[in-house]
Scaffold this motif. Structure first.
Motif, PDB file in Angstrom:
ATOM      1  N   SER A  70      37.149  34.411  38.957  1.00 50.02           N
ATOM      2  CA  SER A  70      37.108  33.245  39.843  1.00 50.02           C
ATOM      3  C   SER A  70      37.192  31.960  39.042  1.00 50.02           C
ATOM      4  CB  SER A  70      35.818  33.265  40.663  1.00 50.02           C
ATOM      5  OG  SER A  70      35.802  34.400  41.477  1.00 50.02           O
TER       6      SER A  70
ATOM      7  N   VAL B 167      40.675  31.504  38.393  1.00 48.91           N
ATOM      8  CA  VAL B 167      41.410  31.004  39.559  1.00 48.91           C
ATOM      9  C   VAL B 167      41.235  29.495  39.680  1.00 48.91           C
ATOM     10  CG1 VAL B 167      41.489  31.010  42.074  1.00 48.91           C
ATOM     11  CG2 VAL B 167      41.266  33.159  40.848  1.00 48.91           C
TER      12      VAL B 167
ATOM     13  N   ASP C  13      43.399  35.873  40.346  1.00 47.86           N
ATOM     14  CA  ASP C  13      43.014  36.230  41.707  1.00 47.86           C
ATOM     15  C   ASP C  13      43.300  37.701  41.984  1.00 47.86           C
ATOM     16  OD1 ASP C  13      42.170  35.784  44.401  1.00 47.86           O
ATOM     17  OD2 ASP C  13      44.274  36.052  44.925  1.00 47.86           O
TER      18      ASP C  13
ATOM     19  N   ALA D 241      40.415  39.455  40.648  1.00 44.44           N
ATOM     20  CA  ALA D 241      39.225  39.281  41.491  1.00 44.44           C
ATOM     21  C   ALA D 241      39.318  40.131  42.740  1.00 44.44           C
ATOM     22  CB  ALA D 241      39.071  37.806  41.862  1.00 44.44           C
TER      23      ALA D 241
ATOM     24  N   LYS E 215      41.315  30.773  46.579  1.00 42.13           N
ATOM     25  CA  LYS E 215      40.386  29.674  46.290  1.00 42.13           C
ATOM     26  C   LYS E 215      39.072  29.868  47.038  1.00 42.13           C
ATOM     27  CE  LYS E 215      44.204  26.658  45.512  1.00 42.13           C
ATOM     28  NZ  LYS E 215      45.228  26.135  46.411  1.00 42.13           N
TER      29      LYS E 215
ATOM     30  N   ALA F 178      37.070  32.587  45.441  1.00 44.15           N
ATOM     31  CA  ALA F 178      36.565  32.186  44.124  1.00 44.15           C
ATOM     32  C   ALA F 178      35.321  31.316  44.279  1.00 44.15           C
ATOM     33  CB  ALA F 178      37.657  31.443  43.351  1.00 44.15           C
TER      34      ALA F 178
END
Lengths: 217, 200, 255
Positions: free
Chosen positions: C80, C83, C92, C95, C159, C162
């Motif tokens: 994250s 990101v 990402d 993640a 986003k 994250a």
């Protein structure tokens, strides 16, 4: 007339399998998890109030999917298709409620014994909870549909619908929890619960369709 | 079969939007509803479809079996295309067809509106014009005699508009009726025009 | 810089694909060998506990799962940062691929913990600080996955997830502390302590081997999941370009 209803049911099942179906279950687990933090981890106490916690958790979890039940179709024009369907709107709404119950309520029923074990609720009581939820959640889904229909198109409908529905759900909660009591050997509360479910199964789709028809714009 | 509106008035939000609108469309006929923004073109279409209750006056179908509700004779293409982004193009169409009780074939309908190659893509990737074409495919997949089209050419390219004119011509040749609210020239051959007065 | 150069070399998704395609068969092989060895050491070589008997062997499954449940979250937190700060194209993907894995191992830790608890506590579940913390971790994984599935657009989902992951990772020590405080508040002493006394090498060695085997399993599955995710993203782009490249209205076929 069966064709449109089946199409509605299958489409809503297909759309729900794309994600949102498990959310109610997670919410249910969260309610079960939060309770011991509030009342303490004493298993004897948790076992005693377990059925009540499970019912409250399930009741709140059934409300989660409601804001999308009719709102999504209102936003993309799908409701117009439902109005012009070759089956009555009441039955189309009924098909939607059935899909909603299958995707959000049935998983709660199945998970209830498992979550019951986390609260040290015994196997007999756990199964009674599951049975009561199996009979009671259709009533909740039908009531929920009325709330969803009344708030369709409103800006804060997602918040408003639970406020409208929860008072109406009190009888279901009372007899649902009573039906879980393993010390009773009669099935009277379960019978009342079944009666409520049957009554709301008629009232819910009719009232929801009526609200949609009267409030459409 | 004849679609007749008599002295139709509609009130929306406490405000009269339509007052005393009358028209009639016969088999194979077409009616173009024209008028400036806010004249009530969409409202009139929704009232014809039964989606809005008339304050006074009536809409009726003449010369048909009374057993069948009027809504089951109508197609309504509104501003929204009712395309679910999570379902494939063909499943979107199959759903609309089954709900509307049609038995038309899906792929030829998609072929006709130029979406056959995209049949298995999710509805979410379609552009506005492609979604509108998918809505047009419903007209073919579930045949109904009355088409109510609200700005049918919106978001369509020139080829799309020409093909829409083709669909409408075919439909009328088979005795269907078309009522369309429009800004643009739809190229209806010998259709009537209903000019709605602007109101403030 | 020396540590970063191999990582930046893999920054390119295409190079990552090529590298992972070559590495995966080897990794899978080593993982299988280590898992077999761990199983053998755990089930055959390690002695049964004089108090808990054979059930102690659940530990060889439970402890590595718990460790990987936490490692999954650490991987996600690191990704994250990638990101949000470096806007790394693969961060990402890493993640996203780690979330279901971490959730699965956390669930495994919970399930084995509760099976282990049955003979020890006489019930499948007690609200003991450690189990409860893991339950909360599991719920955080589920929330992250729900957020991910609710957002269609991958870059927005990246986003949002994250930020939630990082907020969660700041919260984890606070949660851990409060849960432990809550637990001691209600249960002064009687909790059974697991694994606190110094471990005998006859138990420690199988445990470490199993931990290593599970870590390798995690790495293998994570790489495979990242490859799948890359393919899925390529497919999504392809679908969008297909739709936008579709011809205008098809020439009208004869009725």
């Amino acid at each position: 007339m069966i064709g449109p209803l089946r199409a509605m049911l299958m489409r809503d099942l297909a759309l729900a399998s794309g994600g949102s179906a498990g959310l109610g279950l997670v919410f249910f687990l969260l309610v079960v998890t939060l309770t011991p933090f509030a009342v303490g981890p004493d298993l004897a106490l948790l076992a005693r109030i377990g059925p009540a916690i499970l019912w409250l958790g399930a009741l709140l979890a059934t409300l989660l999917g409601l804001d999308r039940l009719l709102q999504a179709d209102h936003e993309d024009g799908g409701l117009d298709l439902m109005y012009l369907a070759s089956a009555p709107l009441e039955l189309m709404v009924g098909a939607k409620i059935l899909a909603h119950w299958l995707t959000t309520c049935l998983p709660l029923v199945i998970a209830a014994p498992l979550f019951g074990a986390m609260l040290d609720v015994g196997p007999t009581t756990s199964l009674r909870v599951a049975l009561a939820l199996l009979i009671g959640t259709p009533a909740l889904a039908c009531l929920g549909a009325v709330g969803a229909a009344l708030t369709v198109g409103l800006r804060r409908g997602g918040l408003l619908a639970p406020v409208l529905i929860l008072p109406l759900a009190i009888p279901v909660l009372i007899f649902g929890v009573a039906a879980c009591d393993a010390t009773r050997d009669d099935f009277a509360p379960l019978g009342v619960l079944g009666g409520l479910a049957l009554g709301y199964a008629v009232l819910g789709p009719v009232a929801a369709a009526g609200a949609l028809k009267l409030l459409r714009d | 079969m004849r679609l007749v509106a008599e002295a139709l008035s509609v009130v929306r939000g406490g405000r009269p939007v339509l007052e005393g609108v009358s028209f009639s469309v016969g088999a194979g006929g077409a009616l173009a509803i024209v008028g400036p923004n806010g004249a009530g073109k969409s409202t009139l279409l929704r009232a014809i479809a039964g989606l809005l209750p008339p304050a006074s006056g009536s809409v009726r179908l003449e010369g048909v079996d009374d057993e069948i509700p009027a809504r089951e004779s109508m197609h309504m293409l509104g501003h929204l295309d009712a395309v679910k982004s999570g379902l494939s193009v063909i499943r979107n169409l199959a759903f609309a067809r089954d709900v509307l009780g049609g038995e038309g074939e899906l792929l030829p309908a998609l072929e006709r509106v130029g979406l056959a190659r995209l049949a298995d893509l999710p509805g979410g990737v379609l552009s506005a014009g492609q979604r509108r074409r998918l809505a047009l495919a419903r007209l073919l997949a579930a045949p109904r005699p009355i088409w109510l089209l609200d700005e049918p050419t919106a978001a369509l390219d020139a080829g799309g508009q020409a093909a829409l004119a083709g669909l409408v011509a075919d439909h009328r040749a088979k005795g269907g009726m078309v009522v369309a609210a429009t800004h643009a020239e739809l190229g209806f051959k010998d259709g009537d025009t209903l000019d709605l007065e602007p109101r403030t | 810089m020396g540590i970063f150069s191999p990582i930046t070399a893999l920054a390119n998704p295409a190079r990552f694909s090529a590298f992972s395609a070559r590495a995966l068969p080897w990794l899978s092989g080593v993982t299988a060998l280590m898992m077999a060895l761990g199983l053998y050491l755990g089930l055959v070589v390690a002695p049964a506990d004089y108090q808990q008997g054979e059930t102690v062997r659940i530990m060889f499954l439970h402890v590595p799962s718990a460790w990987l449940g936490m490692m999954g979250y650490t991987v996600m937190a690191a990704a994250s940062l990638g990101v949000l700060i470096w806007r790394h194209p693969l961060a990402d993907v890493a993640a996203k691929a780690a979330a279901p894995l971490g959730a699965a191992f956390t669930f495994l830790a919970l399930a084995t913990g509760s099976l282990w608890g049955k003979p020890m506590w006489g019930t499948y579940w007690v609200w003991d600080a450690r189990l409860t913390s893991f339950l909360i971790l599991f719920l955080m994984y589920l929330g992250l996955m729900a957020l991910r599935s609710a957002i269609d657009e991958p870059s927005r989902a990246a986003k949002a997830c994250a930020i939630l992951t990082l907020v969660g990772s700041i919260n984890i020590p606070i949660i851990k502390f409060s849960v432990e405080w809550w637990n001691t508040l209600h249960q002064p002493a009687s909790v059974l302590k697991m694994g606190k006394p110094a471990m005998d090498p006859s138990i420690l060695t199988p445990l470490l081997v199993n931990a290593l085997a599970f870590t390798l399993l995690f790495v293998t599955l994570h790489l495979a999941a990242m490859r799948t995710e890359l393919v899925r993203r390529r497919l999504r782009t392809l679908r969008i370009t297909t739709a936008s490249a579709a011809p205008a209205f098809a020439p009208e076929p004869a009725e």
